[in-house]
Design a protein around this motif. Structure first.
Motif, PDB file in Angstrom:
ATOM      1  N   THR A   4      -5.886 -28.179 -12.726  1.00  0.00           N
ATOM      2  CA  THR A   4      -7.254 -28.483 -12.323  1.00  0.00           C
ATOM      3  C   THR A   4      -8.191 -28.102 -13.457  1.00  0.00           C
ATOM      4  OG1 THR A   4      -6.700 -28.081 -10.020  1.00  0.00           O
ATOM      5  CG2 THR A   4      -9.044 -28.045 -10.595  1.00  0.00           C
ATOM      6  N   THR A   5      -9.011 -29.070 -13.856  1.00  0.00           N
ATOM      7  CA  THR A   5      -9.993 -28.805 -14.912  1.00  0.00           C
ATOM      8  C   THR A   5     -11.303 -28.372 -14.270  1.00  0.00           C
ATOM      9  OG1 THR A   5     -10.603 -31.145 -14.921  1.00  0.00           O
ATOM     10  CG2 THR A   5      -8.984 -30.437 -16.557  1.00  0.00           C
ATOM     11  N   PRO A   6     -12.100 -27.551 -14.976  1.00  0.00           N
ATOM     12  CA  PRO A   6     -13.400 -27.143 -14.438  1.00  0.00           C
ATOM     13  C   PRO A   6     -14.385 -28.317 -14.458  1.00  0.00           C
ATOM     14  CG  PRO A   6     -13.067 -26.234 -16.643  1.00  0.00           C
ATOM     15  CD  PRO A   6     -11.795 -26.927 -16.256  1.00  0.00           C
ATOM     16  N   ALA A   7     -15.546 -28.155 -13.823  1.00  0.00           N
ATOM     17  CA  ALA A   7     -16.561 -29.219 -13.751  1.00  0.00           C
ATOM     18  C   ALA A   7     -16.983 -29.645 -15.150  1.00  0.00           C
ATOM     19  CB  ALA A   7     -17.767 -28.745 -12.954  1.00  0.00           C
ATOM     20  N   GLY A   8     -17.264 -30.942 -15.300  1.00  0.00           N
ATOM     21  CA  GLY A   8     -17.706 -31.475 -16.586  1.00  0.00           C
ATOM     22  C   GLY A   8     -17.863 -32.968 -16.501  1.00  0.00           C
ATOM     23  N   ARG A   9     -17.939 -33.627 -17.651  1.00  0.00           N
ATOM     24  CA  ARG A   9     -18.151 -35.076 -17.679  1.00  0.00           C
ATOM     25  C   ARG A   9     -16.895 -35.816 -17.266  1.00  0.00           C
ATOM     26  NH1 ARG A   9     -16.699 -37.124 -23.547  1.00  0.00           N
ATOM     27  NH2 ARG A   9     -15.024 -35.909 -23.658  1.00  0.00           N
ATOM     28  N   HIS A  10     -17.016 -37.112 -16.996  1.00  0.00           N
ATOM     29  CA  HIS A  10     -15.899 -37.950 -16.562  1.00  0.00           C
ATOM     30  C   HIS A  10     -15.490 -38.890 -17.683  1.00  0.00           C
ATOM     31  CE1 HIS A  10     -16.175 -36.600 -12.425  1.00  0.00           C
ATOM     32  NE2 HIS A  10     -17.485 -36.610 -12.602  1.00  0.00           N
TER      33      HIS A  10
END
Length: 163
Positions: free
Chosen positions: A147-153
């Motif tokens: 799971t990656t942390p919040a950020g751009r798509h």
């Protein structure tokens, strides 16, 4: 003419008959790692002569070990996958699960055991699989979820695979 026998527990089992001009045969469906014994019997209309019994130890089967993969989120859009080297592997294929099927991201050589995958969506879980391969077989790791942390798509493409 020759008769080819496999000797099993002291008993001769006829495998086949070949012409007098035949000087070798191949025997299939033997067990890897076992010892097999054979003899050849020459015969004509008036006499029979047996060879000595010859025993052959077959090599163990060549299986690839399953890669054991570990993964770490490096940023909101990239992860790092690593695994131990697999003896006999010619290389490794890196796959991601797109929700419906495994998608090949790329291949690396047998001396590469760490890759980074860029272009992932932030705050999402991605599943990866490493496949060790050689000319005749493959061995797949378990799927690893990172799971990656919040950020751009971003979209995932094979060009995003880096050593």
């Amino acid at each position: 003419v020759y008769r080819i026998y496999q000797v099993i527990s002291g008993r001769s089992v006829l495998l086949g008959t070949v012409s007098a001009s035949t000087t070798s045969v191949q025997v299939y469906n033997l067990v890897a790692g076992s010892t097999a014994s054979f003899k050849v019997e020459a015969f004509n209309s008036t006499s029979v002569a047996d060879s000595a019994i010859v025993s052959i130890t077959l090599p163990q089967s060549q299986r690839l070990s399953t890669p054991v993969v570990q993964g770490t989120a490096l940023s909101a859009t990239s992860v790092q996958l690593s695994w131990g080297a697999v003896a006999g592997a010619q290389g490794y294929r890196v796959y991601i699960w797109n929700g419906h099927q495994a998608v090949l991201l790329g291949s690396v050589s047998s001396n590469t055991t760490t890759v980074s995958v860029d272009g992932l969506s932030g705050s999402s879980s991605s599943q990866f699989l490493i496949e060790a391969y050689n000319r005749s077989m493959v061995a797949d790791s378990n799927w690893v979820t990172i799971t990656t942390p919040a950020g751009r798509h971003a979209l995932i493409t094979p060009a995003h695979l880096h050593r």
